[in-house]
Structures are given as structure tokens and as C-alpha cells.
Motif scaffolding. Structure first.
Motif, PDB file in Angstrom:
ATOM      1  N   THR A 163     -60.390 -43.603   0.087  1.00 44.92           N
ATOM      2  CA  THR A 163     -58.977 -43.284  -0.088  1.00 44.92           C
ATOM      3  C   THR A 163     -58.107 -44.462   0.325  1.00 44.92           C
ATOM      4  O   THR A 163     -58.307 -45.037   1.395  1.00 44.92           O
ATOM      5  N   LEU A 164     -57.153 -44.836  -0.512  1.00 45.62           N
ATOM      6  CA  LEU A 164     -56.253 -45.937  -0.222  1.00 45.62           C
ATOM      7  C   LEU A 164     -55.001 -45.427   0.484  1.00 45.62           C
ATOM      8  O   LEU A 164     -54.695 -44.238   0.461  1.00 45.62           O
ATOM      9  N   ILE A 165     -54.282 -46.355   1.104  1.00 47.97           N
ATOM     10  CA  ILE A 165     -53.020 -46.003   1.742  1.00 47.97           C
ATOM     11  C   ILE A 165     -52.020 -45.585   0.668  1.00 47.97           C
ATOM     12  O   ILE A 165     -51.918 -46.213  -0.392  1.00 47.97           O
ATOM     13  N   ASP A 166     -51.281 -44.540   0.930  1.00 47.38           N
ATOM     14  CA  ASP A 166     -50.279 -44.044  -0.005  1.00 47.38           C
ATOM     15  C   ASP A 166     -49.078 -44.983  -0.003  1.00 47.38           C
ATOM     16  O   ASP A 166     -48.395 -45.147   1.019  1.00 47.38           O
ATOM     17  N   THR A 167     -48.808 -45.617  -1.128  1.00 47.14           N
ATOM     18  CA  THR A 167     -47.684 -46.547  -1.242  1.00 47.14           C
ATOM     19  C   THR A 167     -46.436 -45.906  -1.841  1.00 47.14           C
ATOM     20  O   THR A 167     -45.483 -46.602  -2.183  1.00 47.14           O
ATOM     21  N   GLU A 168     -46.426 -44.588  -1.959  1.00 53.16           N
ATOM     22  CA  GLU A 168     -45.259 -43.909  -2.505  1.00 53.16           C
ATOM     23  C   GLU A 168     -43.990 -44.211  -1.704  1.00 53.16           C
ATOM     24  O   GLU A 168     -42.915 -44.403  -2.306  1.00 53.16           O
TER      25      GLU A 168
END
Length: 221
Positions: A163-168
Motif C-alpha cells: 500500500t502506498l501513501i495516500d497523496t489525496e
């Protein structure tokens, strides 16, 4: 007469009664509450936002945040009375207020025209290599990493390991900044509001500061 339906004959149908109610002094609709962003029912919030030309809006905002955005755009905010948000576009004050809605803040900025520059080299406050006549911002916004992200020396299995960091949050900050700026202006933004500790920082090496650790940045350069 406040209720003209009293003048209708007994044979009046639903349409006639509805027309009479619409011409009455006291409408059977809580209009004052509906147009008040702090009192309107939640289902009317999107309609009221469109009515006041709200241009920064996310459906997953809390109702309180949506109400405050509408109130600021309508110029009836209890936090900023008689100061419509739309009228502040292109100003630093307006940008700060827009960023507050996406949980971000300005750490540092360099706005042109700045001090004398010669080619790519700049004297004083302007870092080397920055584009001229463009406002530069260092913005602080928090990101959340995955619960079981991979670490050296520690195994992590399952889908969470990839899982990647959420860049939203970064996308929302850029959206807010684009909306807040004047149409003819340009900007650049960096979100690197933390940097590695160096010897030049002269920090005490203790539980709060260790080599390989990070500290908050206060300047763009």
C-alpha cells in the motif's frame, strides 16, 4: 391577509390551494432557515453551495466544514463577518483561508517581484534556480502512511505491504491553491516541510534529535 386560502371556495382543488399558499404572506416553508448555511438541513447544503458559487467542495467533508465554506462564500461567516471568500482571490489572506479548508498551512513563501536577480543567481532572499515572476510556497500538510508499510528488518505480508501513501491531501491542496490564485498569476509549491538533520543545525543529540532524523523546515532555501 396572511392566508389567502381562506378566500377559496370549498370546491377548490389542490392546485388552487397551492397557488393561494404561494401568494400568502407567510409561506409554509422555513425559507429563512434554508438559506442560512448554519441552520439549513444537511440535504440542502449542495444546493446552497451552488447558489453561492462555492468552487472548493469535497463530498467527504464534515457537515460543519461544508456549512463554514458556504458561509464564507456568502459573506455571513461567524469567523470572518462581512468578508466574502471569493473577493479575496489573488491575495495571501484568501489563500490562507482556502488552505485551512484542506488542513494545510503556508510555512514560507517568496512572491515576485523580489530583490535584484542576475540570470539564475539571486541575491538575498531568492534561492537559486527559482523561476522568476512566480510565487513559490512551502506548504505543510499531513499525510498518512499505510498501517503495515514495509520496513527494513521487519517482514510485512499481505496487501498492506504494497500500500502506498495516500497523496489525496496533496491534490486537494493544489486544487485549493489554483482556485485561490488570480487568473493571471503562477505559482510553484513544495510539500517537503521536513528535512534531514545536519551538523550545521547545532542541535543537541538527545531523545528528540538523532542523526538520520528530521526537523521542520522554516524557509524555502
Amino acid at each position: 391577509m396572511s392566508d389567502v386560502t381562506a378566500l377559496l371556495p370549498d370546491s377548490a382543488g389542490r392546485f388552487e390551494k397551492a397557488m393561494a399558499a404561494g401568494m400568502s404572506d407567510e409561506l409554509p416553508v422555513p425559507y429563512a432557515d434554508i438559506i442560512d448555511p448554519y441552520r439549513t438541513p444537511p440535504r440542502f447544503l449542495p444546493w446552497l453551495a451552488a447558489h453561492h458559487s462555492v468552487d472548493l467542495w469535497f463530498d467527504d467533508w464534515s457537515p460543519d466544514r461544508k456549512r463554514e465554506m458556504i458561509a464564507q462564500c456568502a459573506g455571513v461567516s461567524s469567523l470572518y463577518p462581512a468578508s466574502p471568500l471569493g473577493a479575496l482571490k489573488g491575495t495571501l489572506q484568501g489563500l490562507k483561508r482556502y488552505l485551512a479548508f484542506v488542513d494545510a498551512e503556508i510555512v514560507d513563501r517568496i512572491a515576485y517581484p523580489a530583490r535584484f536577480t542576475f540570470g539564475r543567481a539571486a541575491l538575498g532572499r531568492t534561492p537559486l534556480g527559482h523561476r522568476p515572476f512566480v510565487a513559490h510556497y512551502l506548504v505543510k500538510v499531513a499525510l498518512k502512511g499505510p498501517a503495515n508499510r514495509f520496513q527494513i528488518g521487519r517482514a510485512s505480508l499481505g496487501r498492506q505491504a504494497l500500500t502506498l501513501i495516500d497523496t489525496e491531501p496533496l491534490r486537494r491542496v493544489k486544487t485549493a491553491m489554483t482556485i485561490a490564485k488570480a487568473a493571471e498569476t503562477q505559482y510553484t509549491v513544495t510539500f517537503a516541510w521536513r528535512r534531514g538533520i545536519t551538523f550545521q543545525d547545532n542541535l543537541p543529540i538527545d531523545a528528540g534529535h538523532v542523526f538520520g532524523g528530521f526537523i521542520d523546515r522554516a524557509r524555502l532555501d
